[in-house]
Write a protein that holds these residues in place. Sequence first.
Motif, mmCIF file in Angstrom:
data_model
loop_
_atom_site.group_PDB
_atom_site.id
_atom_site.type_symbol
_atom_site.label_atom_id
_atom_site.label_comp_id
_atom_site.label_asym_id
_atom_site.label_seq_id
_atom_site.Cartn_x
_atom_site.Cartn_y
_atom_site.Cartn_z
ATOM 1 N N ARG A 138 0.873 -1.248 -0.184
ATOM 2 C CA ARG A 138 -0.110 0.136 0.171
ATOM 3 C C ARG A 138 1.009 1.384 -0.011
ATOM 4 N NH1 ARG A 138 -1.796 3.390 4.113
ATOM 5 N NH2 ARG A 138 -3.688 4.369 3.939
ATOM 6 N N ILE A 139 0.567 2.268 -0.848
ATOM 7 C CA ILE A 139 1.515 3.471 -1.245
ATOM 8 C C ILE A 139 0.588 4.559 -1.002
ATOM 9 C CG2 ILE A 139 2.836 4.580 -2.661
ATOM 10 C CD1 ILE A 139 3.944 1.838 -2.246
ATOM 11 N N ALA A 140 0.921 5.347 0.228
ATOM 12 C CA ALA A 140 0.167 6.345 0.343
ATOM 13 C C ALA A 140 0.388 7.653 -0.348
ATOM 14 C CB ALA A 140 0.363 6.804 1.934
ATOM 15 N N LEU A 153 -2.625 3.812 -3.191
ATOM 16 C CA LEU A 153 -2.550 2.940 -4.222
ATOM 17 C C LEU A 153 -2.170 1.344 -3.778
ATOM 18 C CD1 LEU A 153 -0.391 4.872 -6.926
ATOM 19 C CD2 LEU A 153 -2.883 4.626 -6.689
ATOM 20 N N LYS A 154 -2.870 0.397 -4.215
ATOM 21 C CA LYS A 154 -2.479 -1.057 -4.095
ATOM 22 C C LYS A 154 -1.432 -1.383 -5.025
ATOM 23 C CE LYS A 154 -4.761 -5.629 -3.601
ATOM 24 N NZ LYS A 154 -6.218 -6.172 -3.560
ATOM 25 N N VAL A 226 -2.300 6.554 -14.540
ATOM 26 C CA VAL A 226 -1.966 7.805 -14.002
ATOM 27 C C VAL A 226 -3.099 8.043 -13.051
ATOM 28 C CG1 VAL A 226 -0.691 8.562 -16.082
ATOM 29 C CG2 VAL A 226 -3.249 8.817 -15.780
ATOM 30 N N LEU A 227 -2.775 8.934 -11.859
ATOM 31 C CA LEU A 227 -3.747 9.453 -10.949
ATOM 32 C C LEU A 227 -3.688 10.928 -10.825
ATOM 33 C CD1 LEU A 227 -5.884 9.054 -8.820
ATOM 34 C CD2 LEU A 227 -4.028 8.878 -7.069
ATOM 35 N N ILE A 240 -4.439 1.754 -12.042
ATOM 36 C CA ILE A 240 -4.385 2.442 -10.715
ATOM 37 C C ILE A 240 -5.726 1.735 -9.857
ATOM 38 C CG2 ILE A 240 -5.291 4.666 -9.696
ATOM 39 C CD1 ILE A 240 -2.647 4.818 -11.004
ATOM 40 N N GLU A 241 -5.258 1.461 -8.868
ATOM 41 C CA GLU A 241 -6.275 0.630 -7.878
ATOM 42 C C GLU A 241 -6.151 1.335 -6.513
ATOM 43 O OE1 GLU A 241 -7.601 -3.895 -6.241
ATOM 44 O OE2 GLU A 241 -5.810 -3.559 -7.520
ATOM 45 N N LEU A 242 -7.076 2.222 -6.221
ATOM 46 C CA LEU A 242 -7.065 2.828 -4.812
ATOM 47 C C LEU A 242 -7.744 2.004 -3.796
ATOM 48 C CD1 LEU A 242 -8.712 6.116 -6.386
ATOM 49 C CD2 LEU A 242 -6.247 5.607 -5.875
ATOM 50 N N CYS A 243 -6.897 2.190 -2.616
ATOM 51 C CA CYS A 243 -7.547 1.473 -1.234
ATOM 52 C C CYS A 243 -7.284 2.438 -0.223
ATOM 53 C CB CYS A 243 -6.489 0.387 -1.080
ATOM 54 S SG CYS A 243 -4.604 0.845 -0.995
#
Length: 243
Positions: A138-140, A153-154, A226-227, A240-243
Amino acid sequence: MAYEERTYRNQMKSEDLEYFQVLEFESDLFIGIDGKVNQPMLSQLVLKEVQQLRKAIFDYNITHPNFIESLIPLKADRLAVPIVADMLMAGIMTGVGPMAAVAGAVSKYVGKRLEPYSKEIIVENGGDLLIKTSKIRRIAIHTGNSQFQDLSLKIKPREKALGICTSSGMMGHSLSFGKADAVTVLSENIPLADAAATALCNRIKKPEDVVKGIEWANKIPGILGVLILIEDQLGAWGEIELC
């Protein structure tokens, strides 16, 4: 440039990794590796690698005086050393100067240097990341925008190293012509991810620019996702997978 304490590093540590810092003038790397690896030895190994990479860049600037200062792409050079060639190509592909790719380029070669010693590698360089992992991580995403707190990001396991590079028009000291709170780009071409994050952030000056920004990124080979965060708008494309 004065040293700025990077307090966010206290929050990014994974329990399964051991971390060490390598500091050489403006280059400030925070590195996570497998816990059983000889950390002092690798620290010296990485320091020597960073010194050699920095020397290659400054030596090239002696014979090509516009290299470090240019804000526009410069011509490819088949005689350039690999890190310089990578930076030149990343600038050409994204329409920015080669130094927009410097953090990603340094991380790329540091990551390659570490691969024989550790299966798990995280190289953080000025907020940009290189990750090689066999685990979900998990990347903040840190922004000054209260509407996007605790956004992460997951990142799934993958064989190749992944660049996760972020640029902001509102935070940090890096030059930006945009107004985005954060623009994050994913690519296995780490210098490209770095340059593309800068170039895309430059394009985002208002929420209405998000769609066009994603369309621009979609046309660049090698970009995986991209985000874009600006005001109350969030735009995402690709892996891009948000968590």
